[in-house]
Each structure stands twice: as structure tokens, then as C-alpha cells.
Motif scaffolding. Sequence first.
Motif, short mmCIF file in Angstrom:
data_model
loop_
_atom_site.label_atom_id
_atom_site.label_comp_id
_atom_site.label_asym_id
_atom_site.label_seq_id
_atom_site.Cartn_x
_atom_site.Cartn_y
_atom_site.Cartn_z
N TYR A 295 65.43 8.75 55.44
CA TYR A 295 65.61 7.34 53.37
C TYR A 295 64.59 6.71 54.22
O TYR A 295 63.05 6.19 53.65
CB TYR A 295 66.93 6.97 53.68
CG TYR A 295 66.30 6.20 52.06
CD1 TYR A 295 65.59 7.07 51.39
CD2 TYR A 295 66.09 5.19 52.23
CE1 TYR A 295 65.73 6.05 49.89
CE2 TYR A 295 65.68 4.20 50.87
CZ TYR A 295 65.87 5.30 49.10
OH TYR A 295 65.15 4.44 48.46
N ASP B 133 62.34 8.78 50.02
CA ASP B 133 63.15 9.52 48.99
C ASP B 133 64.62 10.17 49.80
O ASP B 133 64.77 10.76 50.79
CB ASP B 133 62.40 11.16 48.77
CG ASP B 133 62.80 12.37 47.98
OD1 ASP B 133 62.75 11.69 46.69
OD2 ASP B 133 62.78 12.81 47.97
N THR C 189 65.08 13.80 50.09
CA THR C 189 64.26 14.56 51.38
C THR C 189 65.05 14.05 52.41
O THR C 189 65.20 14.74 53.58
CB THR C 189 63.21 13.85 51.59
OG1 THR C 189 61.93 14.84 50.27
CG2 THR C 189 61.77 14.14 52.34
#
Length: 169
Positions: free
Chosen positions: A28, A33, A36
Motif C-alpha cells: 500500500y 491503492d 492493488t
Amino acid sequence: MNDKSLCDEIYFNEFYTSHIQSASNFAYYKSGDKNTSLDLAQEAFIKIWENCAKIDLSKAKSYLFTVVNNLFLNRVKHQKVVFEYAKSSPYIDVDNQSPDYLLEEEEFKDKLKRAIEDLTAGEREVFLMNRIDGKKYREIAELLEISQKAVEKRMSSALKKLRTKIDGI
């Protein structure tokens, strides 16, 4: 003697449970994100499971973070290729283009994207550094800490593969 191995499901589950949060957080911090970051962390654990026999348990955590970082960098490179391709494509008045032309263009973009994804990590890295970042072979060799000949070989191999997969390049 330490009989613990990441190939043992019990130890792998313990490793996963104790490190998933920190791996996700690390991803992160890199990506910014949440989705992701979770994807990157999961992919990293998959790679660790696939290579469990090769990983020393005492170095597994460090390996995990290295894998997350490499996966993130590969994603960034891929996004950069997509962005650069879109940026380098001249503006086309889509309203005045034939549907066949637009379809062919989309198919070509997809084909190019897949062809680049199919390159080995080394070939893709050298190809993108040269063609997207504009780095010379000497610079790439220094950055990757390999010989210039190795860079030339990877680039040659990448170009051959791309030519066979995409007509007209």
C-alpha cells in the motif's frame, strides 16, 4: 536441527498469517491503492509457495518484501508502457474513423501489450528501459549490474520475440 519448511502447509499458513498485514501495508505504501496492495501481497505469497523449497526460512520475510517490491515495479513498468503508447499515438478523430480501422487498432494494442507481457522479466526490463525511458545499453547495464553484452543479448531476444508475435514491427 530446524525441520521447519515453507513447503509444509502448517508453517506456510503461520508465515502467511503473521506477515500478510505487513506485506499488504508495504504494498500500500508503494502503490497508494488498497486493491492493488492486496493483489501484490497475494501474488507475492503465491510466488513464495511456488518457490518454497528454494527459500531459507530465516530469509523468508526479506524475500517476501523483495517479491512485493519487484511485483510493484513490474506493474509500474507495465502501466508506463501503456501510458507511453497512448501518449505517443497521434490524436485520432474517432468519429471519422471506420469501425474496421478502430477495431484493428484496438487489436494491435492488445497484441502488443500481450507480446510485451510474454517477454521474460529480463527482456521486458531491458526493452522498456531502452524504448520507454530512452536509456542507452551502457546505462542499462550499470543500473542492472550486468554486462553491456548481456543487455544487447536480452534486447535482441526481446525484439526477435516481438517481431514473431506482431507482424509489421
